[in-house]
Motif scaffolding. Structure first.
Motif, PDB file in Angstrom:
ATOM      1  N   ARG A 100       0.699  -1.838   0.420  1.00 50.34           N
ATOM      2  CA  ARG A 100      -0.115  -0.210   0.029  1.00 50.34           C
ATOM      3  C   ARG A 100       0.574   0.908  -0.063  1.00 50.34           C
ATOM      4  NH1 ARG A 100      -3.440   1.767   5.182  1.00 50.34           N
ATOM      5  NH2 ARG A 100      -4.778   3.115   4.161  1.00 50.34           N
ATOM      6  N   GLU A 101       2.255   1.263   1.075  1.00 49.22           N
ATOM      7  CA  GLU A 101       3.024   2.510   1.553  1.00 49.22           C
ATOM      8  C   GLU A 101       2.961   2.751  -0.251  1.00 49.22           C
ATOM      9  OE1 GLU A 101       1.893   4.925   3.377  1.00 49.22           O
ATOM     10  OE2 GLU A 101       0.916   3.209   3.631  1.00 49.22           O
ATOM     11  N   ALA A 102       4.389   1.356  -0.822  1.00 47.48           N
ATOM     12  CA  ALA A 102       4.429   1.415  -2.146  1.00 47.48           C
ATOM     13  C   ALA A 102       3.880   2.269  -2.669  1.00 47.48           C
ATOM     14  CB  ALA A 102       5.472   0.099  -2.191  1.00 47.48           C
ATOM     15  N   CYS A 103       3.003   1.666  -3.434  1.00 47.36           N
ATOM     16  CA  CYS A 103       1.704   2.312  -4.633  1.00 47.36           C
ATOM     17  C   CYS A 103       1.556   3.866  -4.256  1.00 47.36           C
ATOM     18  CB  CYS A 103       0.796   1.567  -4.973  1.00 47.36           C
ATOM     19  SG  CYS A 103       1.273  -0.188  -5.018  1.00 47.36           S
ATOM     20  N   ARG A 104       1.477   4.110  -3.366  1.00 50.70           N
ATOM     21  CA  ARG A 104       1.124   5.530  -2.488  1.00 50.70           C
ATOM     22  C   ARG A 104       1.918   6.651  -2.977  1.00 50.70           C
ATOM     23  NH1 ARG A 104      -3.097   5.501   2.660  1.00 50.70           N
ATOM     24  NH2 ARG A 104      -5.250   4.755   1.509  1.00 50.70           N
ATOM     25  N   ALA A 105       3.111   5.620  -2.227  1.00 51.28           N
ATOM     26  CA  ALA A 105       4.694   6.418  -2.849  1.00 51.28           C
ATOM     27  C   ALA A 105       4.596   7.174  -4.732  1.00 51.28           C
ATOM     28  CB  ALA A 105       5.576   6.356  -1.905  1.00 51.28           C
ATOM     29  N   ASP A 157      -4.697  -9.287  -9.741  1.00 59.99           N
ATOM     30  CA  ASP A 157      -4.402 -10.380  -8.816  1.00 59.99           C
ATOM     31  C   ASP A 157      -4.560 -11.541  -8.883  1.00 59.99           C
ATOM     32  OD1 ASP A 157      -4.173 -10.998  -6.419  1.00 59.99           O
ATOM     33  OD2 ASP A 157      -5.785 -10.195  -5.970  1.00 59.99           O
ATOM     34  N   PRO A 158      -3.526 -12.365  -9.416  1.00 57.30           N
ATOM     35  CA  PRO A 158      -3.628 -13.414  -9.480  1.00 57.30           C
ATOM     36  C   PRO A 158      -2.789 -13.697  -7.967  1.00 57.30           C
ATOM     37  CG  PRO A 158      -1.367 -13.248 -10.093  1.00 57.30           C
ATOM     38  CD  PRO A 158      -2.140 -11.833  -9.688  1.00 57.30           C
ATOM     39  N   VAL A 159      -2.896 -13.681  -6.420  1.00 55.57           N
ATOM     40  CA  VAL A 159      -2.882 -13.896  -5.525  1.00 55.57           C
ATOM     41  C   VAL A 159      -3.529 -14.120  -4.446  1.00 55.57           C
ATOM     42  CG1 VAL A 159      -0.772 -13.517  -3.679  1.00 55.57           C
ATOM     43  CG2 VAL A 159      -0.592 -13.105  -5.985  1.00 55.57           C
ATOM     44  N   GLY A 160      -4.442 -13.002  -4.263  1.00 55.89           N
ATOM     45  CA  GLY A 160      -5.682 -12.708  -2.828  1.00 55.89           C
ATOM     46  C   GLY A 160      -5.297 -12.655  -1.850  1.00 55.89           C
ATOM     47  N   GLY A 161      -6.064 -13.238  -0.953  1.00 62.65           N
ATOM     48  CA  GLY A 161      -5.109 -12.586   0.668  1.00 62.65           C
ATOM     49  C   GLY A 161      -5.076 -11.551   1.021  1.00 62.65           C
ATOM     50  N   ASP A 162      -4.026 -11.216   1.623  1.00 66.43           N
ATOM     51  CA  ASP A 162      -3.735 -10.124   1.894  1.00 66.43           C
ATOM     52  C   ASP A 162      -2.865  -9.050   1.106  1.00 66.43           C
ATOM     53  OD1 ASP A 162      -4.294 -11.177   4.516  1.00 66.43           O
ATOM     54  OD2 ASP A 162      -2.506 -11.389   5.656  1.00 66.43           O
ATOM     55  N   GLN A 163      -2.433  -9.285   0.384  1.00 70.92           N
ATOM     56  CA  GLN A 163      -1.985  -8.696  -0.789  1.00 70.92           C
ATOM     57  C   GLN A 163      -3.014  -7.547  -1.878  1.00 70.92           C
ATOM     58  OE1 GLN A 163       1.398  -9.698  -3.625  1.00 70.92           O
ATOM     59  NE2 GLN A 163       1.870 -11.548  -2.198  1.00 70.92           N
ATOM     60  N   PHE A 164      -4.522  -8.790  -1.863  1.00 74.61           N
ATOM     61  CA  PHE A 164      -5.422  -8.020  -2.274  1.00 74.61           C
ATOM     62  C   PHE A 164      -5.634  -6.394  -1.836  1.00 74.61           C
ATOM     63  CE2 PHE A 164     -10.222  -7.474  -2.436  1.00 74.61           C
ATOM     64  CZ  PHE A 164     -10.199  -7.321  -3.811  1.00 74.61           C
ATOM     65  N   LYS A 165      -5.925  -6.763   0.375  1.00 76.32           N
ATOM     66  CA  LYS A 165      -6.259  -6.117   0.411  1.00 76.32           C
ATOM     67  C   LYS A 165      -5.233  -4.936   0.688  1.00 76.32           C
ATOM     68  CE  LYS A 165      -7.859  -9.570   3.936  1.00 76.32           C
ATOM     69  NZ  LYS A 165      -7.073 -10.930   5.371  1.00 76.32           N
ATOM     70  N   SER A 166      -4.047  -4.826   0.712  1.00 84.62           N
ATOM     71  CA  SER A 166      -2.863  -3.861   1.144  1.00 84.62           C
ATOM     72  C   SER A 166      -3.031  -3.331  -1.366  1.00 84.62           C
ATOM     73  CB  SER A 166      -1.738  -4.913   0.836  1.00 84.62           C
ATOM     74  OG  SER A 166      -1.317  -4.828   1.928  1.00 84.62           O
ATOM     75  N   ALA A 217      -3.349 -17.467  -5.558  1.00 82.57           N
ATOM     76  CA  ALA A 217      -2.451 -18.200  -5.418  1.00 82.57           C
ATOM     77  C   ALA A 217      -2.321 -18.788  -3.646  1.00 82.57           C
ATOM     78  CB  ALA A 217      -1.283 -17.570  -6.295  1.00 82.57           C
ATOM     79  N   SER A 218      -2.080 -17.421  -3.322  1.00 82.90           N
ATOM     80  CA  SER A 218      -1.899 -17.584  -1.021  1.00 82.90           C
ATOM     81  C   SER A 218      -2.380 -18.670  -1.232  1.00 82.90           C
ATOM     82  CB  SER A 218      -2.304 -15.775  -0.975  1.00 82.90           C
ATOM     83  OG  SER A 218      -3.551 -15.809  -1.597  1.00 82.90           O
ATOM     84  N   GLY A 219      -3.761 -18.623  -1.263  1.00 80.85           N
ATOM     85  CA  GLY A 219      -4.679 -20.130  -0.462  1.00 80.85           C
ATOM     86  C   GLY A 219      -5.891 -19.360   0.071  1.00 80.85           C
ATOM     87  N   GLU A 220      -5.994 -17.983  -0.021  1.00 79.36           N
ATOM     88  CA  GLU A 220      -6.782 -17.100   0.419  1.00 79.36           C
ATOM     89  C   GLU A 220      -7.910 -16.316  -0.270  1.00 79.36           C
ATOM     90  OE1 GLU A 220      -7.416 -13.386   4.220  1.00 79.36           O
ATOM     91  OE2 GLU A 220      -5.537 -14.972   4.284  1.00 79.36           O
ATOM     92  N   VAL A 221      -9.164 -16.386  -0.194  1.00 80.47           N
ATOM     93  CA  VAL A 221      -9.372 -15.558  -1.103  1.00 80.47           C
ATOM     94  C   VAL A 221     -10.325 -14.722  -0.518  1.00 80.47           C
ATOM     95  CG1 VAL A 221     -12.237 -15.794  -2.472  1.00 80.47           C
ATOM     96  CG2 VAL A 221     -10.751 -17.650  -2.363  1.00 80.47           C
ATOM     97  N   PRO A 222      -9.940 -13.559  -0.678  1.00 82.59           N
ATOM     98  CA  PRO A 222     -10.400 -12.219   0.307  1.00 82.59           C
ATOM     99  C   PRO A 222     -11.986 -11.569   0.422  1.00 82.59           C
ATOM    100  CG  PRO A 222      -9.420 -12.099  -2.348  1.00 82.59           C
ATOM    101  CD  PRO A 222      -9.319 -12.904  -2.206  1.00 82.59           C
TER     102      PRO A 222
END
Length: 320
Positions: free
Chosen positions: A195-200, A209-218, A235-240
Motif C-alpha cells: 500500500r505505502e509503496a504504491c501510494r508513494a 491479482d492472481p494472488v489474493g489474500g493480504d496482497q489483495f487487501k493492500s 495463489a495465496s490460498g486465501e480468497v479475500p
C-alpha cells in the motif's frame, strides 16, 4: 503411449502406459511435442479446480504438437499442421485428442515450447487488461505475483499497452525477471508494504491479482478513484473478502476473469485476443519466459517447482 494420469485425488499422479486415443467427431488427434503447466493443474490434483474433469484423467491443459488424424466431420487443420490447443486436460501425454475448433495454427517462427507456454498465460492477461479493465495508455498498473506464469505476461502486455507498470514479487531474483519483462517500478512482497509503496508512486488505476489474500487487501487500499481490480486467482490460498463500502466510496470496480470460461459463452473474445497476441509474437513484441523445460518423466518435478514457487514464468514439459 505414456501419460501422466491421476486416478484419485488422494494419491499422486503417475506416469503410466495407456491406450492411444482416436479422435471422435469434431476432434483432431495430435502428436504432442510440448505441454505448458499451470497453477490450475495443482488444483486439479486435489479436485479443487472449477473445471476438474471426472476421474481418471490426464493432466495438462495446453499443448503444442502436430496434427496426425482428423475425426468425423473435421476438415482441418490439415494433417501435418503445427498447432497449439487449449484442451483443459490430456496434455501430459505423447498423443491426445482435442476439439478441432480450438486448434490454432502456429507461426513458422514459434517453437513448440513457446506455443505450449503461450495461450493461457498471455490470453488471460490480454483479455483481463484489454477486454475487462480497458487499460489505457498512461494509467498505472500494479501486477501482483509478477514473476509467475500469468503475472509476468501481465507486466509485458501492460507495458505494450502503454501503462506504467509496478511489479510486485518475492525476492530480488524474481523482481529482476519482472524488470526484464518491462516493469517500471518494483515492490518486494517479502520486505515492502504494498500500500505505502504504491501510494508513494501516486496510486494505481488497475490491479492485476492472481494472488489474493493480504496482497489483495493492500492493493485495494492503494487504488485511485475509479480503479479496476482484476481477480485472476488465489495463489495465496486465501480468497479475500471484499468490503463493498470501500468500493462505493472510491468508485472502485472488482472484475472477475476466468479465461477458459469465455470459450463457453463468448468464444470470439478469446479468438480475437489470440489473433492479436500471435501477431505480437510474430512481430517480436512478446517473448515467453520459460524457466524450466523438463521431459515427460519429470512432470511431477515441474508441478513441484510451481507449488514451491521456485519457477518463474512458465514450466514446460516436452515429449520429444
Amino acid at each position: 503411449m505414456r501419460a501422466f494420469r491421476i486416478d484419485s485425488h488422494d494419491t499422486p499422479a503417475i506416469l503410466k502406459e495407456v491406450a492411444r486415443p482416436a479422435p471422435g467427431a469434431g476432434e483432431i488427434g495430435i502428436r504432442i511435442s510440448a505441454c505448458g503447466l499451470n497453477f490450475a493443474d495443482l488444483l486439479m490434483l486435489k479436485g479443487e479446480y472449477q473445471d476438474t474433469p471426472p476421474l481418471p484423467f490426464t493432466l495438462g491443459m495446453e499443448v503444442a504438437g502436430t496434427v496426425e488424424a482428423l475425426g468425423d466431420g473435421v476438415e482441418g487443420p490439415a494433417i501435418g499442421s503445427r498447432v497449439a490447443v487449449f484442451g483443459g486436460q490430456g496434455g501430459l501425454a505423447e498423443y491426445g485428442c482435442f476439439p478441432a475448433d480450438r486448434a490454432v495454427l502456429l507461426p513458422e517462427t514459434m517453437s513448440f515450447a513457446d506455443a505450449a507456454a503461450f495461450q493461457i498465460a498471455y490470453g488471460t492477461s490480454h483479455v483481463a487488461l484489454d477486454h475487462k479493465a480497458r487499460l489505457q495508455p498512461g494509467e498505472t498498473l500494479l501486477v501482483l505475483g509478477a514473476a509467475g506464469g500469468v503475472g509476468l505476461t501481465a507486466v509485458e502486455i501492460g507495458k505494450l499497452m502503454g501503462a506504467t507498470v509496478i511489479a510486485c514479487a518475492r525476492g530480488a531474483d524474481k523482481l529482476e525477471v519482472a524488470r526484464n519483462a518491462g516493469a517500471d517500478h518494483l515492490i518486494d512482497a517479502e520486505t515492502d508494504e504494498i500500500r505505502e509503496a504504491c501510494r508513494a508512486l501516486g496510486g494505481v488505476d488497475v490491479v492485476y491479482d492472481p494472488v489474493g489474500g493480504d496482497q489483495f487487501k493492500s492493493a485495494m487500499r492503494a487504488c485511485r478513484p475509479e480503479a479496476r481490480i482484476l481477480t485472476i486467482g488465489f495463489a495465496s490460498g486465501e480468497v479475500p473478502k471484499i468490503p463493498a463500502n470501500h468500493l462505493l466510496v472510491k468508485n472502485i470496480s472488482v472484475l472477475g476473469l476466468y479465461w477458459g470460461g469465455y470459450l463457453g459463452f463468448r468464444p470470439q473474445v478469446v479468438t480475437d485476443s489470440l489473433t492479436c497476441l500471435f501477431d505480437w509474437y510474430t512481430e517480436g513484441r512478446l517473448k515467453p519466459h520459460i524457466s524450466h523445460v523438463l521431459p515427460l518423466e519429470k512432470a511431477q518435478d515441474g508441478l513441484d517447482l510451481m507449488s514451491t514457487r521456485k519457477s518463474t514464468g512458465k514450466v514446460v514439459v516436452t515429449m520429444d
